[in-house]
Each structure stands twice: as structure tokens, then as C-alpha cells.
Write a protein that holds these residues in place. Structure first.
Motif, short mmCIF file in Angstrom:
data_model
loop_
_atom_site.label_atom_id
_atom_site.label_comp_id
_atom_site.label_asym_id
_atom_site.label_seq_id
_atom_site.Cartn_x
_atom_site.Cartn_y
_atom_site.Cartn_z
N ILE A 290 0.85 -1.19 0.00
CA ILE A 290 0.00 0.00 0.00
C ILE A 290 0.88 1.24 0.00
O ILE A 290 1.80 1.36 0.80
CB ILE A 290 -0.92 0.02 1.23
N THR B 88 -8.99 6.05 -0.17
CA THR B 88 -8.29 4.85 -0.60
C THR B 88 -8.59 4.60 -2.07
O THR B 88 -9.77 4.47 -2.44
CB THR B 88 -8.72 3.63 0.25
N VAL C 141 -8.12 2.13 -5.27
CA VAL C 141 -7.84 0.74 -5.62
C VAL C 141 -8.05 0.60 -7.12
O VAL C 141 -9.01 1.17 -7.67
CB VAL C 141 -8.79 -0.22 -4.86
N TYR D 288 -3.24 -2.19 -7.47
CA TYR D 288 -2.61 -1.01 -6.88
C TYR D 288 -3.52 -0.46 -5.78
O TYR D 288 -4.73 -0.32 -5.99
CB TYR D 288 -2.38 0.05 -7.95
N THR D 289 -2.96 -0.14 -4.63
CA THR D 289 -3.72 0.48 -3.55
C THR D 289 -2.93 1.67 -3.00
O THR D 289 -1.74 1.54 -2.70
CB THR D 289 -3.99 -0.52 -2.40
N GLN E 93 -3.41 4.91 -0.14
CA GLN E 93 -4.19 5.61 0.87
C GLN E 93 -3.69 7.04 0.92
O GLN E 93 -2.53 7.30 1.24
CB GLN E 93 -4.06 4.93 2.23
N LYS F 236 -13.51 5.23 -0.36
CA LYS F 236 -12.80 4.24 -1.18
C LYS F 236 -13.26 4.40 -2.62
O LYS F 236 -14.47 4.44 -2.90
CB LYS F 236 -13.09 2.81 -0.69
N TYR G 194 -12.71 2.82 -6.51
CA TYR G 194 -12.21 1.71 -7.30
C TYR G 194 -12.22 2.11 -8.78
O TYR G 194 -13.26 2.50 -9.31
CB TYR G 194 -13.07 0.46 -7.09
#
Length: 155
Positions: free
Chosen positions: A2, A72, A74, A79-80, A82, A137, A139
Motif C-alpha cells: 500500500i 483509498t 484501488v 494497486y492500492t 491511501q 474508497k 475503485y
């Protein structure tokens, strides 16, 4: 793995200081408009990082950054990141040259009409609402926002 980063929207007179990312090669953010920030270095807290990054990119010294939320990111390839999101309306210094792009004060109500990431529009709205600390989050499939969750609930 991360990645941790910090990002700040510096405020003055109803505008945010924005970075138009046009100078770096092979930049995932090329031609996008972003706040000021970057990746945490070893031993840094999110606050340490945002103070350093803002000074490096703008020559400004933040006096009271306000921690607003955790975003976050994603992607479908695993791949992540924060991102610790800050705003700040107290700073000293004069804006200098930025090696990553062009710095410009942009009125808050004009930002969403610029080329920005689709998910950024969500957290801009949360900032406008002066929402208390939030966890968002996002995505992405390629450049497309495929899902968003605010404080654990799908939007």
C-alpha cells in the motif's frame, strides 16, 4: 503493498491552489488538475509529509493543515494507495516555481469543470459540505471510476 500519500487543498478567497500536472513524463496524472502533495517518506507522518510536499512544490509554509479524510484508491491491477486529505487556509510565503506542473488559484465552483479524476468530484463535494472526517474508497478500472464507498457504504 500500500502506498501512502498526503494531499492538501490550500484555500484563499474562495479558491484552491491547484497543480496542473503537465511537466512530468509517464505521469498517470498527466494533464489532470490536483491539489498539492505526494508520497510519504520513511519515518514521516501524514502531517510531516504534507508540510514537506507543499513547501517543495509551492514554497509555501502551511500553518494549520486540517486533516479532512482518508481516500483509498484501488485499481483492477491491485494497486492500492491511501491518501491523507488535508485543507489549509493559513500559510506563509510566496508561490514559487513547481517542477511538476503549473500552479494556479482556481475558484472552488470551477474545479469540477477542469480535467480531474471522477472520484475527486466526490471528495470535493464532501469538502464543500464541510463533512466531518470521512473515509472514501474509490475503485478504478483504467481511468474509469467503477465504484465508490463512503464510510463503508456504497454510493
Amino acid at each position: 503493498m500500500i502506498i501512502n500519500s498526503s494531499l492538501c487543498y490550500i484555500e484563499k478567497g474562495g479558491a484552491y491552489l491547484m497543480l496542473h500536472r503537465v511537466k512530468k513524463k509517464n505521469d498517470i496524472n498527466h494533464d489532470k488538475w490536483l491539489g498539492i502533495g505526494g508520497k510519504l517518506e520513511d519515518g514521516e507522518s501524514p502531517y510531516d509529509c504534507i508540510l514537506r510536499e507543499v513547501f517543495e512544490e509551492t514554497s509555501l509554509t502551511l500553518e494549520s493543515p486540517r486533516y479532512r479524510g482518508l481516500v483509498t484508491f484501488v485499481t483492477e491491477d491491485g494497486y492500492t494507495e491511501q491518501m491523507h486529505l488535508f485543507t489549509c487556509d493559513k500559510f506563509t510565503g510566496e508561490i514559487g516555481e513547481c517542477s511538476e506542473g503549473e500552479l494556479e488559484w482556481v475558484q472552488k465552483d470551477k474545479i469540477t469543470s477542469l480535467p480531474i479524476w471522477e472520484g475527486d468530484k466526490i471528495f470535493f463535494e464532501l469538502l464543500v459540505q464541510n463533512r466531518p472526517f470521512f473515509s472514501l474508497k474509490l475503485y478504478y478500472r483504467g481511468d474509469e471510476l467503477a465504484g465508490a464507498w463512503l464510510d463503508g457504504k456504497r454510493l
